[in-house]
Structure formats: structure tokens, C-alpha cells
Design an enzyme around this catalytic site. Structure first.
Site, short mmCIF file in Angstrom:
data_model
loop_
_atom_site.label_atom_id
_atom_site.label_comp_id
_atom_site.label_asym_id
_atom_site.label_seq_id
_atom_site.Cartn_x
_atom_site.Cartn_y
_atom_site.Cartn_z
N TYR A 68 -79.47 -28.29 44.16
CA TYR A 68 -80.45 -28.22 45.26
C TYR A 68 -80.29 -26.92 46.07
O TYR A 68 -79.37 -26.17 45.86
CB TYR A 68 -80.49 -29.48 46.12
CG TYR A 68 -79.26 -29.96 46.88
CD1 TYR A 68 -78.17 -29.16 47.16
CD2 TYR A 68 -79.24 -31.28 47.35
CE1 TYR A 68 -77.09 -29.65 47.88
CE2 TYR A 68 -78.15 -31.77 48.07
CZ TYR A 68 -77.08 -30.95 48.33
OH TYR A 68 -76.03 -31.42 49.05
N GLU A 69 -81.26 -26.70 46.94
CA GLU A 69 -81.33 -25.43 47.68
C GLU A 69 -81.49 -24.25 46.73
O GLU A 69 -80.94 -23.17 46.97
CB GLU A 69 -80.07 -25.23 48.54
CG GLU A 69 -80.25 -25.59 49.97
CD GLU A 69 -81.67 -25.48 50.40
OE1 GLU A 69 -82.24 -24.36 50.28
OE2 GLU A 69 -82.27 -26.47 50.81
N GLY A 70 -82.25 -24.46 45.65
CA GLY A 70 -82.41 -23.43 44.64
C GLY A 70 -81.28 -23.55 43.64
O GLY A 70 -80.11 -23.34 43.99
#
Ligand SMILES: Cc1cc2nc3c(=O)[nH]c(=O)nc-3n(C[C@H](O)[C@H](O)[C@H](O)COP(=O)(O)OP(=O)(O)OC[C@H]3O[C@@H](n4cnc5c(N)ncnc54)[C@H](O)[C@@H]3O)c2cc1C
Length: 598
Positions: free
Chosen positions: A440-442
Site C-alpha cells: 500500500y501507499e504505492g
């Protein structure tokens, strides 16, 4: 049942001795962060994390969150009471401005508290962590009215925040967002669409939830240039600050997932929900980046935090578990076998994790200080240099601390043999929980592309050149110092590899961009190793100084620092050579086969 002890002494060594934060006493908020105050606050945080949050980690994992028929969500038993203590302790707003009820303390304090929280209970820590990110976005881009309406309650923790980017058909490629925003006569918008995977999207910890939502205003351009950011509260605030009607946003379901079971990962349905624009129309992605950058650093920290708690439990087990005899001769004559910590391969594993954790923590503190300088210094040049540092190091911290943090967590699990695979010791939970930090978060592949494609060339390579100059300056300064040779020489070699890799990209990736994509993950890790190696050199230099000065009761710890740093230089840093070789092999063998051949 796993245990956790906040690495208090290590943190104080970094703040007081390595980065000497008292140098910045002239910056706003720093005068209030004198060593005794820092110690008192971090001591409180450590106690809360060890006594309250650690025991809830396993029970929260087993119980998970529950969605009820009316769309409400209950968090695991004990979370509500623990969250009340977060609010009472003012932990969300430690670094938030005083004018909105925060304590105005430096960012390094927040980061340190967040490391403790995430080690103790990652799923729980995400509720307050996301709120801090949302606060940062509203502070940077909100109108004065929006700030006055939302920030005091969010800073106190009474209201929590979320970030709503992902949709079923769009994760990395946010240009595909379909959620719509229709402008109303009163200036508000009606938001309609479905967001998935929304952390803390619905829960019972706070009286209101403030969603920051990316959506496309009707008629906006296609792609990322047509996305705007909106504040969409679960309960609409009245003008007097009280809570009004329920907004048309609801949790449609909870995702079943591998880890972080205590955090509610929600499908959020927006059905003509009332929202207000933050920042300019079609500049939403830019505004959301304030939250995303903050969140990326926070996620990097999560990777490190899980590695730390997993390491602590692996060490305890390795000292207790009796198997085999040391190859150098029996050590525990009174026992039927020696504890496994006598075996070199067990030591290799533990030292690898330890040397990563301590340098990773230094990297986080260094970058948190840059965040403080960026936001609080009055000097333009200092602010610019600090922003460059953060921008360059953000993808490295996110990508490297989570990839390596996860690998470390698996290594710590390995120390338990089969007992690491079963649930009893809690090691498999750490592995499951840590896994998401790489996604997550890229996803980390995207962090690597961000580093190579955007951060390296930005402003003519200014940030990168400053990083090179700083590391080179240190090597030059310490190069003649005999006691530092074992640290500085390997760092010089690793830096050389990083410079060669950078040059190779300049010569080979402009005409063939696949060469950059093919080498980006290796480059990110090569960069991370150099940065961690530099942190070890700085820590070693200080440890030497302290030992020379008598060490004042910390001789054993300082000696351990020097040995751990040497291990990193000898056994971990040489990986830079393999990364360079892979980068220089280019994209050819990777891209040659047609998709059908897979
Ligand atoms: C538990 C959990 C919590 C989450 N919390 C939130 C939240 O609070 N808010 C929110 O908005 N989202 C949240 N997410 C979503 C998360 O941020 C996305 O899953 C993530 O950004 C990746 O998007 P995706 O899953 O669609 O993968 P995709 O974008 O489909 O990517 C799949 C793979 O392809 C690779 N890839 C994609 N594009 C490229 C490219 N151009 N070049 C190279 N490689 C590429 C990626 O690296 C990845 O490995 C959460 C997800 C989970 C599982």
C-alpha cells in the site's frame, strides 16, 4: 505471546548524540523538546505501547473487525479503551500547530512515537497515523474555514481521517478514477462512486470520520489532470461545531485479508455524499500528495517497526531454545544442549536484522529532522535543502525499509523453526502484518520508479548531488582516521557503485527507458544500502567519540554499536556490487520474450 520493549536508549543515542537535536533549539517547537522533556514524553509513549497496545495485538488479530447490518463497524475488544488513551494523551497532535490544539513539538517526536505504536500494534496505530496524514493535507491545502472546522477535532483525535484514492479498476494509475463530483448551488459537491481498500473507512473509535476523497468534477479533463480532492465527513458538522446529519457515505463491506486484522479495510460507497473541494479544481492529486508523502514515510517506518518487534522476540527465543552444541565447543555445560544463539548462522540472521533496524531508525530520524527544517526553518536555503532531502529519501524509506523490514521479519520467524510457523509465538502474525507495507501507499516497484524517473532528474539532479556531496564530505573528513577505516572504506566503495549506476542510467536510459524501469528496484536498494551505510558511519564516529570520552555508563552499548556497524559494512553493504551488476545488464533479457511465452 510476543513481547515488546521500546528501544528507548537507541532513540536517545540518535537524538542526543548522533543528530544532536539541541542544535536546533532556535526553531519553533524545539525549545519545548529539551532532552528531559523528550525522555519523559517518549517514556510515556513506550509504557503505553508496551503495557496497553502489545497485549491487544494478538487478540485484535484473532478477533478482527466486524461489520454490522447497518454498515457500522466494531473494532476488536479493547481498541476503544486504548484509543481513548490516545486522545487523552494528545498523541495524535504531538507535532500539530498549537493554534489547532496540537503540542507543536518537532516531527521527530511524532515519528518516534509512531515507531513504538507500530511495533506494538500496527493495525491499531494506523487509525491515528492516517489521521495525522489527513491533518497535514488540510493544513497545507484547506481554507481557513475548513481548518477551523476540522483540525481541532482531528488534532485532538476525537475525529479520525482517511484517504480515499483506490477504486476497483484503479490503484497505481489514478488517472483512471471514476468517482464523480457534481457542483451544487451552495458551492458544495455531491460525490458518487465506490472506493475500495479504504483503511479505517468505518469504525467505532471516533465520533466522526473525515474522508479525503479523490474524484472527478463533471466535465473535468481525462487523466490525472482532471482529479480534485474533497473533504467528505461521515457526519456533517453544523455551523456551531456540533455534529449534524449522517452523510451519504457508508461502508459496503470489509475486506477479508492476510494481516492487520484489527484495522478496518473498507469498501466505501459514496451515494451523492456532500463534500467540499480542498485546493484548486483539478489539482487534487497534487494536494493528496501531501498526505501520500507523509503516509509513505509512515509506511516505511511501519516496515522498520515490525522488523524491530520481530527481532526482539527472535533474540529472546534464540537465548532460550536449546538445540545442538556450539561448533567451537560446548557453551552451556549444565544444559542438555546449547541455546541456538551460539550458532554462527543464527548470529548471521540476528546481526543482519539488528544492523538493519538500527541504521533504518537513524535514517528515519535524519529524515524527520529534515521535515522539521523544511517546515520550521526561516532560512530559504535550509528549507530548500531539507525539502530536497525528503523528496529524494521518501521513496527510499518507503521501498527499502518495507522490503527489507519484511525480509527481516521472515528471518526473525525463521529463528523459531516450525514454532515460527504456528500461531502461538506470534511470529506468523508479524509476517502477515508486515507484508502489506510493501504494497500500500504505492507498491514498492512504483517507489523505485518514482526515485529513478522523477526524483533523480528533478531540478537537474540537485537533491542527488547534495546527497553525494554530503556522503563524500564525511568520507573525506573521516578517511584519515584509522579507527574509522573499516567503516569509511566500504562506504566509499558502495558510494562509487551508486555513482556508476547513476551514470549508467544517464548514458543508457534516455534512449531506452526500459533500461531505467529494469534497473529501478535494484537502484532503490543500492541507494538504500548507501544511505544505511552512511548512517552506520555516523553512528560509529559518535560511538568512538563517546568511548574516548569515557562513555559514561554506555561503553557496552557503544562497543555493540561499533561491532554491529562493522558487521553491516562487511556482510550487508557488499550487496551494492550485485545491484550494480544487475542494473548494468539492462533490460534486454527481461523484455525479449513475448507475453505469450510466459
Ligand atoms: C490492506 C490495504 C489497505 C489499503 N489502504 C488504502 C487506503 O487507505 N486508501 C487507499 O486509497 N488505498 C488503500 N489501499 C490500496 C493500495 O494503496 C493499492 O492496493 C496500491 O496502491 C496498489 O494498487 P493496486 O492494488 O490496484 O495494484 P496495481 O496498480 O494493479 O498494481 C499491480 C502491480 O503492478 C505493478 N505496476 C502497476 N503499474 C505499474 C507501472 N506503471 N510500472 C511498473 N509496475 C507497475 C505494481 O507495482 C504492482 O506490483 C490499501 C490496500 C490494502 C490491501
Amino acid at each position: 505471546m510476543p513481547s515488546y520493549k521500546a528501544p528507548f536508549d537507541d532513540v536517545l543515542f540518535l537524538l542526543n548524540d548522533v543528530f544532536r537535536v539541541e542544535r536546533y533549539a532556535n526553531l519553533p517547537g524545539f525549545a519545548d523538546a529539551s532532552p528531559d522533556i523528550v525522555e519523559a514524553i517518549l517514556g510515556e509513549a513506550a509504557k503505553f505501547c508496551e503495557d496497553v497496545l502489545t497485549p491487544l495485538n494478538r487478540s485484535g488479530d484473532v478477533e478482527g473487525c466486524t461489520r454490522h447490518g447497518d454498515g457500522s463497524v466494531t473494532t476488536p475488544k479493547g481498541y476503544k479503551e486504548a484509543y481513548r488513551q490516545i486522545v487523552e494523551g494528545g498523541w495524535v497532535g504531538i507535532s500539530a500547530p498549537d493554534e489547532f490544539g496540537g503540542q507543536g513539538l518537532p516531527m521527530f517526536m511524532t515519528q518516534q512515537v509512531n515507531e513504538f505504536l507500530s511495533s506494538a500494534n500496527l493495525a491499531f496505530a494506523m487509525y491515528s497515523g492516517l489521521t495525522q496524514g489527513a491533518i497535514a493535507a488540510i493544513l497545507a491545502h484547506g481554507t481557513p474555514e475548513q481548518k477551523a472546522t476540522y483540525l481541532p477535532k482531528m488534532v485532538s483525535g476525537e475525529w479520525t481521517g482517511t484517504m480515499n484514492l483506490t477504486e476497483p479498476h484503479c490503484g497505481t494509475d489514478l488517472g483512471l478514477i471514476r468517482t464523480k463530483a457534481a457542483k451544487q448551488a451552495d458551492g458544495s459537491y455531491k460525490i458518487s462512486g465506490t472506493k475500495i481498500f479504504i483503511s479505517a473507512g468505518e469504525h467505532d473509535l471516533s465520533e466522526n470520520i473525515i474522508h479525503l476523497v479523490l474524484a472527478r468534477i463533471e466535465g473535468a479533463p481525462e487523466g490525472t489532470k482532471g482529479i480534485s480532492l474533497f473533504i467528505v465527513p461521515k457526519l456533517l458538522p453544523n455551523t456551531d461545531g456540533s455534529l449534524g446529519a449522517r452523510n451519504a457515505v457508508a461502508c459496503g463491506s470489509l475486506e477479508e485479508k492476510m494481516g492487520i486484522h484489527g484495522n478496518a479495510t473498507c469498501v466505501m460507497n459514496y451515494d451523492g455524499a456532500t463534500g467540499w473541494l480542498i485546493a484548486e479544481e483539478n489539482r487534487g492529486l497534487h494536494a493528496m500528495f501531501t498526505m501520500m508523502n507523509e503516509a509513505r514515510l509512515a509506511v516505511g517506518l511501519q516496515g522498520l517497526a515490525i522488523s524491530e518487534v520481530a527481532y526482539q522476540n527472535a533474540v529472546a527465543y534464540a537465548k532460550e531454545r536449546l538445540q545442538g552444541r556450539a561448533i567451537s565447543g560446548t557453551k552451556a555445560k549444565d544444559k542438555p544442549a546449547d541455546p541456538i544463539i551460539v550458532h554462527p548462522d543464527v548470529r548471521r540472521t540476528l546481526m543482519t536484522i539488528k544492523s538493519f533496524n538500527e541504521a533504518g531508525r537513524a535514517l528515519v530520524v535524519w529524515t524527520a529532522l529534515a521535515s522539521d527544517l523544511h517546515h520550521r526553518s526561516e532560512d530559504d536555503k535550509t528549507r530548500q535543502a531539507a525539502e530536497d532531502h525528503m523528496s529524494l529519501l521518501t521513496p527510499v524509506i518507503k521501498g527499502v525499509l518495507t522490503d527489507t523490514g519484511f525480509a527481516s521479519t521472515v528471518m526473525a520467524q525463521q529463528m523459531f523453526g516450525g514454532h515460527g510457523y504456528i500461531a502461538e509465538h506470534g511470529m506468523e502474525q508479524f509476517v502477515r502484518d508486515a507484508r502489506i507495507t510493501m504494497m500500500y501507499e504505492g507498491a514498492n516497484g512504483i517507489q523505485a520508479l518514482d526515485l529513478v524517473g522523477r526524483k533523480l532528474p528533478r531540478d537537474g539532479g540537485r537533491a542527488l548531488q547534495a546527497f553525494f556531496a554530503e556522503v563524500q564530505g564525511f568520507i573525506k573528513e573521516q578517511g584519515a582516521n584509522d579507527t574509522m577505516k573499516v567503516y569509511v572504506e566500504p562506504l566509499g566503495k558502495a558510494l562509487g557503485h551508486l555513482q556508476q549506476a547513476t551514470m549508467w542510467f544517464m548514458q543508457n536510459a534516455m534512449a531506452k527507458p526500459d533500461n531505467a524501469g529494469a534497473g529501478s528496484t535494484d537502484y532503490m536498494h543500492l541507494f538504500g544500502l548507501v544511505a544505511l551505510g552512511y548512517m552506520w558511519c555516523r553512528m560509529a564516529a559518535v560511538a568512538h567519540e563517546k568511548l574516548k570520552a569515557g562513555a559514561n555508563g554506555s561503553a557496552e552499548r557503544m562497543n555493540a554499536k561499533l561491532v554491529t556497524g562493522r558487521f553491516f559494512m562487511e556482510r550487508v553493504l557488499p550487496e551494492t556490487g550485485a545491484h550494480l551488476a544487475r542494473i548494468q545488464s539492462g533490460a534486454a533479457s527481461m523484455m525479449e520474450l513475448p507475453a505469450e511465452a510466459f
